[in-house]
Design a protein around this motif. Structure first.
Motif, PDB file in Angstrom:
ATOM      1  N   UNK A 233       1.002  -1.279   0.074  1.00 46.51           N
ATOM      2  CA  UNK A 233       0.119   0.045   0.027  1.00 46.51           C
ATOM      3  C   UNK A 233       1.086   1.128   0.060  1.00 46.51           C
ATOM      4  N   UNK A 234       0.541   2.172  -0.817  1.00 37.19           N
ATOM      5  CA  UNK A 234       1.455   3.497  -0.923  1.00 37.19           C
ATOM      6  C   UNK A 234       0.773   4.587   0.103  1.00 37.19           C
ATOM      7  N   UNK A 235       1.555   5.608   0.152  1.00 37.45           N
ATOM      8  CA  UNK A 235       1.302   6.760   1.217  1.00 37.45           C
ATOM      9  C   UNK A 235      -0.307   7.083   1.171  1.00 37.45           C
ATOM     10  N   UNK A 236      -0.958   6.688  -0.048  1.00 39.57           N
ATOM     11  CA  UNK A 236      -2.299   7.133  -0.487  1.00 39.57           C
ATOM     12  C   UNK A 236      -3.173   5.834  -0.061  1.00 39.57           C
ATOM     13  N   UNK A 237      -2.632   4.669   0.190  1.00 36.54           N
ATOM     14  CA  UNK A 237      -3.514   3.521   0.413  1.00 36.54           C
ATOM     15  C   UNK A 237      -3.779   2.809  -0.556  1.00 36.54           C
ATOM     16  N   UNK A 238      -3.157   3.124  -1.817  1.00 34.31           N
ATOM     17  CA  UNK A 238      -3.468   2.505  -2.929  1.00 34.31           C
ATOM     18  C   UNK A 238      -2.687   1.204  -3.170  1.00 34.31           C
ATOM     19  N   UNK A 239      -3.288   0.130  -3.730  1.00 36.19           N
ATOM     20  CA  UNK A 239      -2.276  -0.778  -3.764  1.00 36.19           C
ATOM     21  C   UNK A 239      -1.200  -0.591  -4.814  1.00 36.19           C
ATOM     22  N   UNK A 240      -0.080  -1.042  -4.689  1.00 32.54           N
ATOM     23  CA  UNK A 240       1.069  -0.795  -5.682  1.00 32.54           C
ATOM     24  C   UNK A 240       2.306  -1.992  -5.489  1.00 32.54           C
ATOM     25  N   UNK A 241       2.813  -2.187  -6.328  1.00 29.29           N
ATOM     26  CA  UNK A 241       4.037  -3.272  -6.137  1.00 29.29           C
ATOM     27  C   UNK A 241       5.394  -2.570  -5.487  1.00 29.29           C
ATOM     28  N   UNK A 242       6.464  -3.354  -6.143  1.00 28.77           N
ATOM     29  CA  UNK A 242       7.915  -2.598  -5.591  1.00 28.77           C
ATOM     30  C   UNK A 242       8.617  -1.756  -6.505  1.00 28.77           C
ATOM     31  N   UNK A 243       7.850  -1.976  -7.859  1.00 27.57           N
ATOM     32  CA  UNK A 243       8.612  -0.987  -8.906  1.00 27.57           C
ATOM     33  C   UNK A 243       7.945   0.360  -9.094  1.00 27.57           C
ATOM     34  N   UNK A 244       8.548   1.279  -9.350  1.00 25.97           N
ATOM     35  CA  UNK A 244       7.909   2.366  -9.651  1.00 25.97           C
ATOM     36  C   UNK A 244       7.584   2.321 -11.060  1.00 25.97           C
ATOM     37  N   UNK A 245       6.279   1.921 -11.242  1.00 30.18           N
ATOM     38  CA  UNK A 245       5.676   1.538 -12.669  1.00 30.18           C
ATOM     39  C   UNK A 245       6.097   3.019 -13.582  1.00 30.18           C
ATOM     40  N   UNK A 246       5.552   4.331 -13.444  1.00 28.54           N
ATOM     41  CA  UNK A 246       5.503   5.167 -14.124  1.00 28.54           C
ATOM     42  C   UNK A 246       6.948   5.522 -14.699  1.00 28.54           C
ATOM     43  N   UNK A 247       7.822   5.321 -13.752  1.00 29.72           N
ATOM     44  CA  UNK A 247       9.264   5.597 -14.280  1.00 29.72           C
ATOM     45  C   UNK A 247       9.913   4.434 -15.141  1.00 29.72           C
ATOM     46  N   UNK A 248       9.558   3.314 -14.647  1.00 31.60           N
ATOM     47  CA  UNK A 248      10.155   1.991 -15.175  1.00 31.60           C
ATOM     48  C   UNK A 248       9.511   1.567 -16.601  1.00 31.60           C
TER      49      UNK A 248
END
Ligand code: NAP
Length: 288
Positions: A233-248
């Motif tokens: 969960x990111x700081x906003x409580x949204x599900x996310x992975x280990x990878x910064x998707x938008x950059x990678x």
């Protein structure tokens, strides 16, 4: 450059459609694949996972039974239940949802499940067969990753695969499955120094750590295939992975999103293993 998206939901649906055909064939032989799910206590996340697994079974026509016990269940009582399920011909897979309460030893419980019904692929017999490259039940998340790459026609032979994480259920078995497919495998973990030096050399990068933003654009080789297993969960409580998707995604050749990447494949592989077990049992019966 923007990476091609590996759509886990679409790929999971493709495999589920294939499974439906096999289930139909099994039914013509009077076999209905059956999964027993054991849940002990009231862990909220475990309850959600169990509901999702049983719903997926129902959608495909796999029979599932839930045994939900109070936290106070003893280890001996749980062992007895598993032994009873081991002996039932209509149950092809037994899944004990982890974690178990403190007073129950998960190793004892996993080792009580018959290897022929070990659809999670956690039993030492399944692990030994996997390591020696024999057909067996493979752990669902690593198997899901392999099936995704197969669907995407990603070449594995001779490729450098870097796995972040060495847990018994994801990282370690994933590395073995890649090794069995002739990849060169590097494992990284919490004690790895200069992580980026390894990740930058990966043709296929698998992150199974559980840390948001662990992998940034500068950690990834141009054109690499990036598989993000992390569920955070990111700081906003949204599900996310280990990878910064938008950059990678600007650097990678192919990338899985979170959600909608590896997650849907994991449950599908549980169904896959249950159907595989039912088929094995039928073949054994036909061979006398
Ligand atoms: P785990 O048992 O906690 O293992 C995490 C691994 O990451 C450990 O091997 C640990 O190293 C390593 N690690 C920790 N910090 C690291 C760092 N800074 N750099 C490199 N490695 C590091 O977790 P798991 O059960 O394998 O799950 C991993 C992630 O995948 C979690 O987010 C989990 O929620 C997710 N997951 C997703 C699915 C799915 O279907 N999508 C399924 C299972 C798990 P040490 O061994 O040295 O401690």
């Amino acid at each position: 450059m923007s990476a091609e998206l590996i759509d886990g939901r679409l790929i999971a649906n493709y495999y589920r459609e294939q499974l439906k055909k096999t289930i139909h064939e099994l039914k013509t032989e009077d076999v209905i694949p059956g999964l027993a799910v054991i849940l002990v206590g009231d862990n909220h996340a475990s309850g959600t996972y169990v509901r999702m697994k049983r719903k997926a079974c129902g959608e495909l026509g796999i029979h599932s039974e839930l045994y939900h016990y109070e936290e106070s269940l003893t280890q001996d009582e749980l062992v007895l239940k598993i032994e009873e399920l081991n002996g039932r011909d209509d149950i092809h897979g037994i899944l004990v949802q982890l974690p178990l309460p403190q007073h129950i030893n998960p190793i004892t419980i996993i080792e009580t499940i018959s290897p022929s019904k070990d659809v999670d692929g956690f039993h030492p017999v399944s692990i030994g067969k996997m390591v020696t490259n024999q057909d067996t039940f493979y752990s669902c998340t690593p198997l899901g990753i392999m099936k995704m790459l197969e669907y995407e026609n990603v070449d594995i032979k001779g490729k450098h695969v870097v796995i972040l994480g060495r847990s018994n259920i994801v990282g370690k078995p994933a590395g073995h499955l890649f090794l069995n497919r002739d990849a060169t495998v590097t494992y990284c973990h919490s004690q790895t120094t200069n992580l980026s030096e390894y990740t930058k050399k990966a043709d296929i990068l698998v992150s199974a750590v559980g840390k948001p933003d662990l992998i940034r654009a500068e950690d990834v080789k141009q054109g690499a295939v990036v598989i993000d297993v992390g569920m955070n969960r990111n700081a906003e409580g949204k599900l996310c992975g280990d990878v910064n998707f938008h950059e990678v995604k600007e650097v990678a050749g192919k990338i899985t999103p979170v959600p909608g990447g590896v997650g849907p494949m994991t449950i599908t592989m549980l169904l896959y293993n249950t159907v595989k077990s039912a088929r094995w049992q039928l073949v054994n019966r036909q061979n006398g």
